[in-house]
Design an enzyme around this catalytic site. Structure first.
Site, PDB file in Angstrom:
ATOM      1  N   TYR A 164     -23.273 -23.880   0.060  1.00  0.00           N
ATOM      2  CA  TYR A 164     -21.990 -23.070  -0.268  1.00  0.00           C
ATOM      3  C   TYR A 164     -21.959 -22.014  -0.756  1.00  0.00           C
ATOM      4  O   TYR A 164     -22.513 -21.804  -1.823  1.00  0.00           O
ATOM      5  CB  TYR A 164     -20.942 -24.025  -0.508  1.00  0.00           C
ATOM      6  CG  TYR A 164     -20.525 -25.285  -0.056  1.00  0.00           C
ATOM      7  CD1 TYR A 164     -20.192 -25.289   1.327  1.00  0.00           C
ATOM      8  CD2 TYR A 164     -20.773 -26.359  -0.781  1.00  0.00           C
ATOM      9  CE1 TYR A 164     -20.265 -27.047   1.939  1.00  0.00           C
ATOM     10  CE2 TYR A 164     -20.008 -27.808  -0.023  1.00  0.00           C
ATOM     11  CZ  TYR A 164     -20.434 -27.655   1.244  1.00  0.00           C
ATOM     12  OH  TYR A 164     -19.708 -28.982   1.766  1.00  0.00           O
ATOM     13  N   LYS A 182     -11.740 -41.234 -28.774  1.00  0.00           N
ATOM     14  CA  LYS A 182     -10.734 -40.365 -27.903  1.00  0.00           C
ATOM     15  C   LYS A 182     -11.023 -40.263 -26.960  1.00  0.00           C
ATOM     16  O   LYS A 182     -12.328 -40.119 -26.458  1.00  0.00           O
ATOM     17  CB  LYS A 182      -8.933 -39.356 -28.507  1.00  0.00           C
ATOM     18  CG  LYS A 182     -10.008 -37.856 -28.544  1.00  0.00           C
ATOM     19  CD  LYS A 182      -9.500 -37.029 -29.284  1.00  0.00           C
ATOM     20  CE  LYS A 182     -10.078 -35.285 -29.731  1.00  0.00           C
ATOM     21  NZ  LYS A 182      -8.698 -34.779 -30.023  1.00  0.00           N
TER      22      LYS A 182
HETATM   23  C1  LIG Z   1     -10.146 -33.474 -30.632  1.00  0.00           C
HETATM   24  C2  LIG Z   1      -9.415 -33.762 -32.555  1.00  0.00           C
HETATM   25  C3  LIG Z   1     -10.043 -34.291 -33.359  1.00  0.00           C
HETATM   26  C4  LIG Z   1     -11.927 -34.213 -32.875  1.00  0.00           C
HETATM   27  O1  LIG Z   1     -11.983 -32.235 -33.114  1.00  0.00           O
HETATM   28  P1  LIG Z   1     -13.755 -31.884 -32.404  1.00  0.00           P
HETATM   29  O2  LIG Z   1     -13.502 -30.381 -32.878  1.00  0.00           O
HETATM   30  O3  LIG Z   1     -14.192 -32.581 -31.679  1.00  0.00           O
HETATM   31  O4  LIG Z   1     -14.128 -32.365 -33.756  1.00  0.00           O
HETATM   32  C5  LIG Z   1      -9.931 -33.490 -34.755  1.00  0.00           C
HETATM   33  N1  LIG Z   1      -8.196 -33.726 -35.212  1.00  0.00           N
HETATM   34  C6  LIG Z   1      -7.612 -33.708 -34.178  1.00  0.00           C
HETATM   35  C7  LIG Z   1      -6.088 -33.590 -34.494  1.00  0.00           C
HETATM   36  C8  LIG Z   1      -7.518 -33.500 -32.910  1.00  0.00           C
HETATM   37  O5  LIG Z   1      -6.998 -34.154 -31.948  1.00  0.00           O
END
Ligand SMILES: *Cc1c(COP(=O)(O)O)cnc(C)c1O
Length: 363
Positions: free
Chosen positions: A262, A34
């Site tokens: 800054y 994702k």
């Molecule tokens: C993003 C996500 C994962 C992956 O999690 P990580 O901590 O990056 O391994 C797994 N399950 C769900 C439901 C998620 O939203």
């Protein structure tokens, strides 16, 4: 691109990390890609593991469509399910796996008449209270879905709130709630519970299930999900996928008492050399980083002063060979992205996802 900043993506490292996840899980794994594969490029990452991946997980239909258009044929799970009923026709056409996390989605699915053709993942809220059906509602949803599809098309999943905290008892109790529900409805099919932290710390559902699908995300990219708890074995086994680097575009000498950038955040104690680097928070480098590690000409040093939009400073006191054009590794193969995240009081998740305005080079 004229500005010297790039993210090199080591796709062999990604594949190595994916295979490690599968091995630790001793079962299938959905590569979580994702958010453009946590900033690494979803299509390139999906293709890099396509010959070994059991499936993928994404956050939306758009993300799934992009993968299908690139020729990905494995299962793709929509982690947040569908947001509106009118997505169901395309979800069905693209043959996505679908999370069902609320009763209205069950109604919509039955209404739309597509339920029987889809693989459904009933998401149970076992304590995180983000998405998911309460065990009571999950029981209702399960029996309703059984009337429209074959039991093998219904799978159960949950998500942990604190799998990254090795001292927390929450994960055990969430698993217990999950397994109690499975017992209550007589479910022994396919389940999915483990994110990266749970995979690495082997917090698994018990063996009775047909199979356990792991959902590794962060670990695929070689970062460590255990916030504030360095785990050497994990760090040795995982390989960094993204190396973010930029160049020194100016070398300056400042005198004792002079400040840089800054807010004049950093003041020299004695005459010293500093480098100005072509990377800033508009590229995704965290503005809040203080004393973050960086590597210049093969030597470790640190980021000093306030990070600005397009530039940051590195300490060149002990690095004689640095000049305009010298490459600076901001994180990656040598500089742990977790250490940079620590210095910015955040997690590698956020850093990796935020990288933009840089040239991506895939190797
Ligand atoms: C993003 C996500 C994962 C992956 O999690 P990580 O901590 O990056 O391994 C797994 N399950 C769900 C439901 C998620 O939203």
């Amino acid at each position: 691109m004229t500005r010297p900043i790039k993210a090199q993506i080591n796709l062999a490292a990604l594949k190595h990390n994916y295979q490690l996840a599968k091995q630790l899980n001793a079962g299938p794994a959905l590569a979580v890609i994702k958010a453009n594969a946590y900033g690494h490029g979803a299509v390139a990452c999906a293709q890099a593991v396509a010959d070994v991946a059991d499936g993928y997980a994404v956050a939306s239909l758009e993300e799934a469509r992009q993968l299908r258009e690139a020729g990905i044929t494995q299962p793709i799970l929509l982690l947040e399910g569908f947001f509106a009923k009118d997505e169901l026709a395309e979800i069905s056409k693209l043959d996505c796996w679908l999370v069902i996390h609320a009763l209205w989605q069950v109604d919509a699915l039955i209404d739309a008449g597509v339920g029987q053709s889809l693989q459904l993942w009933l998401k149970v809220d076992t304590g995180m209270h983000r998405l998911g059906l309460s065990p009571e509602d999950a029981t209702v949803a399960y029996s309703r879905l059984k009337t429209i599809t074959t039991p093998s098309h219904i799978k159960l999943m949950t998500h942990f709130a604190n799998a990254d905290d090795l001292s927390a008892e929450d994960t055990k109790s969430q698993l217990q709630v999950f397994e109690q529900l499975c017992d209550a409805i007589g479910f022994e099919g396919e389940v999915s519970v483990a994110n990266s932290a749970a995979i690495l710390s082997r917090q698994q559902p018990r063996q009775m299930f047909l199979s356990h699908w792991a959902r590794p995300g962060l670990m695929l990219y070689g970062a460590n999900p255990f916030y504030g708890q360095r785990s050497p074995s994990v760090e040795l086994a995982l390989k960094a996928v993204m190396t973010l680097s930029a160049n020194i575009i100016a070398v300056r000498t400042i005198s004792a008492g002079e400040s840089i950038g800054y807010g004049s955040l950093y003041t020299a104690k004695k005459t010293m050399c500093i480098g100005v680097v072509s990377c800033g928070y508009a590229d995704g480098y965290p503005r809040t980083a203080i004393d973050a590690p960086a590597m210049v000409a093969g030597q470790m040093t640190k980021v000093i002063g306030r990070v600005s939009m397009d530039m940051l400073f590195v300490d060149l006191q002990d690095i004689d060979s640095a000049e305009v054009g010298t490459e600076v590794e901001l994180w990656g193969a040598n500089v742990s992205v977790d250490a940079v995240a620590d210095a910015a009081n955040t997690l590698a998740y956020e850093l990796l996802c935020n990288v933009k305005r840089v040239q991506f080079i895939y190797t």
